[in-house]
Design an enzyme around this catalytic site. Structure first.
Site, mmCIF file in Angstrom:
data_model
loop_
_atom_site.group_PDB
_atom_site.id
_atom_site.type_symbol
_atom_site.label_atom_id
_atom_site.label_comp_id
_atom_site.label_asym_id
_atom_site.label_seq_id
_atom_site.Cartn_x
_atom_site.Cartn_y
_atom_site.Cartn_z
ATOM 1 N N ASP A 56 0.793 -1.229 0.000
ATOM 2 C CA ASP A 56 0.000 0.000 0.000
ATOM 3 C C ASP A 56 0.826 1.279 0.000
ATOM 4 O OD1 ASP A 56 -2.487 -1.347 0.052
ATOM 5 O OD2 ASP A 56 -2.266 -1.687 2.204
ATOM 6 N N ARG A 83 -7.788 -4.067 -21.206
ATOM 7 C CA ARG A 83 -7.933 -3.077 -22.283
ATOM 8 C C ARG A 83 -8.362 -3.716 -23.598
ATOM 9 N NH1 ARG A 83 -4.426 -1.986 -26.198
ATOM 10 N NH2 ARG A 83 -2.841 -3.235 -25.133
ATOM 11 N N ARG A 91 -17.277 -2.355 -23.914
ATOM 12 C CA ARG A 91 -17.888 -2.378 -22.592
ATOM 13 C C ARG A 91 -17.116 -1.484 -21.622
ATOM 14 N NH1 ARG A 91 -15.895 -8.272 -21.426
ATOM 15 N NH2 ARG A 91 -17.991 -8.803 -22.153
ATOM 16 N N GLN A 208 -2.376 -9.180 -6.187
ATOM 17 C CA GLN A 208 -1.406 -8.094 -6.106
ATOM 18 C C GLN A 208 -0.281 -8.391 -5.131
ATOM 19 O OE1 GLN A 208 -4.197 -4.231 -6.273
ATOM 20 N NE2 GLN A 208 -5.075 -6.022 -5.312
#
Length: 327
Positions: A56, A83, A91, A208
């Site tokens: 973070d 992408r 969309r 992540q």
């Protein structure tokens, strides 16, 4: 961070075990919760040095936290992959990135933009209130001239009343922190109901935290050098303190190492400066990009086997388990 060490009895037990086995110092890698434990052990006579390790980037008193870039690259990769399908399927895609109180990780998704990719088109961080009406207005305007929209949001975005934007009720963890989930889905529902276009929500979540093959040279160098500094401090008798990294130059990227008392760091989150968020609240500024870019620079050479990155074997760290080469 285990339940037992949150009790006074557990802390006494942990300190006694360290003393029993001649462990006179600990290097504690982590963030707020880990440092609270380190402070407790220091109070009981166990020398502790903290290393800032969190994706973070929200630990006070330090410019960098170990692991941040690994998470950044994962988020950038997710946006790059989305992408193509978002464009071909015409969309809206909502990418939910980790970040309860600080939006550094979500802000860094802007680094995915390049000569052929303008996504994410909007970025929403927890440092400024999320305005539903503005979001709808901006999305409609963008879709007038584009066939797709990619939005990156922090899991901790809130409205002006301080309420989390979430698809469900939030529960708290052992430290009283809200365990968030569903901000992306909440925005997807808004898009579906108010704009009427096809929409998908993607929650990057714990992916992540676990992609060492995507770490940059900067990340690895900072981990090594800060670890070296931690040992120096421990040998000098410093305790209840955390290694700090202060940037002295952007070009070339240069860090100076120091230390700060843990007591002044725990519970102090480092937020994204609001002046690095645009006036509309839906993107970051050039100053933010300039700050983040040096943190992800540099590539490392990786070894692959059968298409999978080869990592260091740490199985020997588990009691009773032999390393692979000795089995």
């Amino acid at each position: 961070r285990c339940d037992e060490v949150r009790t006074e009895e557990g802390q006494q037990k942990a300190a006694a075990i360290c003393k029993k086995y001649g462990i006179d110092g600990l290097v504690v890698i982590g963030g707020d919760g880990s440092f609270k434990g380190a402070q407790k052990l220091a109070n009981l006579g166990i020398n502790t040095i903290g290393l800032p390790g969190t994706i973070d980037l929200d630990i006070a008193c330090t410019e960098y936290t170990i692991g941040f870039d690994t998470a950044v690259n994962t988020a950038m990769e997710a946006i790059d992959k989305v992408r193509d399908t978002s464009t071909s399927h015409e969309r809206c895609s909502i990418i939910e990135v980790m970040g309860r109180d600080a939006g550094w990780l979500t802000a860094s998704s802007a680094l995915a933009r390049n000569g052929y990719n303008t996504a994410p088109h909007f970025i929403y961080l927890p440092e400024v209130p999320f305005d539903k009406d503005k979001f709808i207005e901006d999305a409609k305007e963008f879709l007038k001239t584009n066939n797709n929209l990619i939005v990156a949001i922090s899991e901790g975005i809130r409205d002006k009343a301080g309420n989390y934007i979430s698809a469900g009720d939030c529960v708290a963890d052992h430290f009283g922190h809200k365990m968030l989930s569903g901000a992306g889905q909440a925005l997807a529902e808004i898009v579906k109901e108010e704009i009427g276009v096809k929409v998908r929500s993607v929650e990057v979540n714990v992916l992540q935290r676990c992609a060492a093959h995507e770490a940059s040279k900067t990340d690895l160098d900072e981990a090594f050098n800060s670890g070296h500094k931690a040992v120096e401090l421990a040998e000098a008798g410093v305790t209840a303190s955390m290694v700090t990294m202060t940037r002295s130059s952007n070009a070339p990227y240069t860090i100076e190492y120091g230390y700060a008392r843990i007591a002044g760091i725990a519970n102090e989150a480092k937020s994204v400066p609001v002046e690095w968020i645009n006036e509309r609240g839906n993107d970051v500024t050039a100053e933010m990009i300039d700050y983040l870019k040096p943190l992800i620079e540099g590539e490392v050479t990786l070894t692959y086997r059968d298409g999978i990155p080869v990592y260091m074997d740490v199985s020997h760290l588990k009691p009773g388990v032999l390393p692979v080469e000795k089995r």
